[in-house]
Design a protein around this motif. Structure first.
Motif, short mmCIF file in Angstrom:
data_model
loop_
_atom_site.label_atom_id
_atom_site.label_comp_id
_atom_site.label_asym_id
_atom_site.label_seq_id
_atom_site.Cartn_x
_atom_site.Cartn_y
_atom_site.Cartn_z
N ASN A 24 0.79 -1.23 0.00
CA ASN A 24 0.00 0.00 0.00
C ASN A 24 0.83 1.28 0.00
O ASN A 24 0.27 2.37 0.01
CB ASN A 24 -0.97 0.01 1.19
CG ASN A 24 -0.29 0.12 2.54
OD1 ASN A 24 0.92 0.26 2.65
ND2 ASN A 24 -1.09 0.04 3.59
N ILE A 25 2.14 1.18 -0.03
CA ILE A 25 2.97 2.37 0.10
C ILE A 25 2.79 3.35 -1.06
O ILE A 25 2.79 4.56 -0.86
CB ILE A 25 4.47 2.02 0.32
CG1 ILE A 25 5.23 3.25 0.80
CG2 ILE A 25 5.07 1.38 -0.91
CD1 ILE A 25 6.59 2.96 1.35
N ILE A 26 2.60 2.86 -2.25
CA ILE A 26 2.42 3.76 -3.40
C ILE A 26 1.11 4.54 -3.24
O ILE A 26 1.08 5.76 -3.42
CB ILE A 26 2.48 2.98 -4.73
CG1 ILE A 26 3.91 2.50 -4.95
CG2 ILE A 26 2.00 3.84 -5.89
CD1 ILE A 26 4.11 1.62 -6.15
N HIS A 27 0.05 3.85 -2.89
CA HIS A 27 -1.24 4.52 -2.67
C HIS A 27 -1.12 5.57 -1.56
O HIS A 27 -1.61 6.69 -1.69
CB HIS A 27 -2.33 3.50 -2.32
CG HIS A 27 -3.58 4.11 -1.81
ND1 HIS A 27 -4.48 4.77 -2.63
CD2 HIS A 27 -4.07 4.22 -0.55
CE1 HIS A 27 -5.47 5.24 -1.90
NE2 HIS A 27 -5.25 4.91 -0.63
N LEU A 28 -0.45 5.20 -0.46
CA LEU A 28 -0.31 6.13 0.67
C LEU A 28 0.56 7.33 0.31
O LEU A 28 0.28 8.45 0.75
CB LEU A 28 0.24 5.40 1.89
CG LEU A 28 -0.70 4.36 2.51
CD1 LEU A 28 -0.01 3.57 3.62
CD2 LEU A 28 -1.97 5.00 3.02
N CYS A 29 1.58 7.13 -0.50
CA CYS A 29 2.39 8.26 -0.99
C CYS A 29 1.54 9.23 -1.81
O CYS A 29 1.60 10.44 -1.61
CB CYS A 29 3.55 7.76 -1.86
SG CYS A 29 5.02 7.23 -0.98
N LYS A 30 0.75 8.68 -2.71
CA LYS A 30 -0.10 9.53 -3.55
C LYS A 30 -1.12 10.29 -2.71
O LYS A 30 -1.37 11.47 -2.97
CB LYS A 30 -0.79 8.68 -4.61
CG LYS A 30 0.15 8.18 -5.68
CD LYS A 30 -0.57 7.30 -6.69
CE LYS A 30 0.37 6.81 -7.77
NZ LYS A 30 -0.32 5.93 -8.75
N HIS A 31 -1.70 9.62 -1.73
CA HIS A 31 -2.68 10.28 -0.85
C HIS A 31 -2.00 11.41 -0.07
O HIS A 31 -2.53 12.53 0.02
CB HIS A 31 -3.30 9.26 0.11
CG HIS A 31 -4.23 9.85 1.10
ND1 HIS A 31 -5.44 10.40 0.75
CD2 HIS A 31 -4.13 9.99 2.45
CE1 HIS A 31 -6.05 10.85 1.83
NE2 HIS A 31 -5.26 10.62 2.88
N TYR A 32 -0.84 11.14 0.49
CA TYR A 32 -0.11 12.15 1.25
C TYR A 32 0.27 13.32 0.35
O TYR A 32 0.14 14.50 0.75
CB TYR A 32 1.12 11.50 1.89
CG TYR A 32 1.88 12.39 2.84
CD1 TYR A 32 1.23 13.13 3.82
CD2 TYR A 32 3.26 12.46 2.78
CE1 TYR A 32 1.94 13.93 4.71
CE2 TYR A 32 3.97 13.26 3.67
CZ TYR A 32 3.31 13.98 4.61
OH TYR A 32 4.02 14.77 5.50
N LEU A 33 0.73 13.04 -0.87
CA LEU A 33 1.08 14.11 -1.80
C LEU A 33 -0.13 14.98 -2.14
O LEU A 33 0.00 16.21 -2.24
CB LEU A 33 1.68 13.53 -3.08
CG LEU A 33 3.11 13.06 -2.99
CD1 LEU A 33 3.50 12.30 -4.25
CD2 LEU A 33 4.06 14.22 -2.74
N MET A 88 10.17 12.04 -4.40
CA MET A 88 11.38 11.25 -4.71
C MET A 88 11.19 9.80 -4.26
O MET A 88 11.61 8.88 -4.96
CB MET A 88 12.61 11.87 -4.03
CG MET A 88 13.02 13.20 -4.61
SD MET A 88 13.36 13.14 -6.39
CE MET A 88 14.73 12.02 -6.44
N LEU A 89 10.58 9.62 -3.11
CA LEU A 89 10.30 8.27 -2.62
C LEU A 89 9.40 7.54 -3.62
O LEU A 89 9.68 6.41 -4.01
CB LEU A 89 9.64 8.34 -1.25
CG LEU A 89 9.11 7.03 -0.67
CD1 LEU A 89 10.27 6.09 -0.36
CD2 LEU A 89 8.31 7.33 0.59
N LEU A 90 8.33 8.18 -4.02
CA LEU A 90 7.39 7.57 -4.97
C LEU A 90 8.08 7.27 -6.29
O LEU A 90 7.93 6.17 -6.84
CB LEU A 90 6.19 8.50 -5.18
CG LEU A 90 5.08 7.98 -6.09
CD1 LEU A 90 4.46 6.71 -5.53
CD2 LEU A 90 4.01 9.06 -6.25
N LEU A 91 8.87 8.20 -6.77
CA LEU A 91 9.58 7.99 -8.02
C LEU A 91 10.55 6.81 -7.92
O LEU A 91 10.64 5.99 -8.84
CB LEU A 91 10.34 9.27 -8.41
CG LEU A 91 10.97 9.31 -9.78
CD1 LEU A 91 9.92 9.20 -10.87
CD2 LEU A 91 11.78 10.59 -9.94
N SER A 92 11.22 6.69 -6.78
CA SER A 92 12.19 5.59 -6.63
C SER A 92 11.50 4.23 -6.62
O SER A 92 12.12 3.22 -6.95
CB SER A 92 13.00 5.77 -5.35
OG SER A 92 12.25 5.41 -4.21
#
Length: 163
Positions: A24-33, A88-92
């Motif tokens: 779920n980290i990608i979804h959570l990154c997008k939500h936070y962004l 940057m985290l999401l991109l990586s």
């Protein structure tokens, strides 16, 4: 607190991101962004407002207005830093090349091999047969998951060390 409800949502989203799993980290990154973007936009709007102190009904002195403007500017800068780091985290985690997939596979000794090679037809370990060949898309997808797992494991380790 300028926008208490939004700031609380940001706090929860930041906490959720720190507790993320590889699934779920990608979804959570997008939500936070998305929340960071909304908050930053509201701060920019507020920065240009005359008599900035929205929550006060009394007139504000020029010194108070200056302090408020500095606080808003600091909040914008912090939000921008947080957004840049999260992007940057999401991109990586979402952009893995074939070369990076080979490097990840070799470092992790994926499927027991540390001699993966990128070929025009895909990725396979030296001496492997046609059955062992992964398409570049498959390899990139797997490598992305492995990278997310590494990140989540590093975050968990960091949490344990700070306790």
């Amino acid at each position: 607190m300028v926008y208490p409800q939004l700031e609380e949502q940001l706090s929860h989203a930041r906490h959720d991101l720190r507790q993320a799993t590889s699934e779920n980290i990608i979804h959570l990154c997008k939500h936070y962004l998305a929340l960071l973007s909304e908050y930053r936009s509201k701060l920019y709007e507020l920065q240009g407002t005359p008599g900035i102190n929205r929550q006060s009904t009394s007139p504000t002195s020029p010194e108070d207005v200056g302090d408020i403007r500095r606080a808003i500017r600091a909040a914008i800068e912090n939000t921008t830093k947080e957004r840049n780091g999260t992007e940057m985290l999401l991109l990586s985690m979402t952009t893995v090349s074939g070369y990076e997939a080979v490097e990840i596979f070799n470092r992790r000794k994926y499927e027991g091999h540390n001699n993966w090679e990128l070929r025009s037809s895909g990725i396979k370990f030296s001496g492997g047969t046609g059955r062992d060949l992964l398409t570049i898309k498959e390899a990139v997808d797997i490598a992305g998951l492995l990278r997310r797992e590494e990140l989540v494991a590093a975050q968990a380790s960091k949490k344990i060390q700070t306790r």
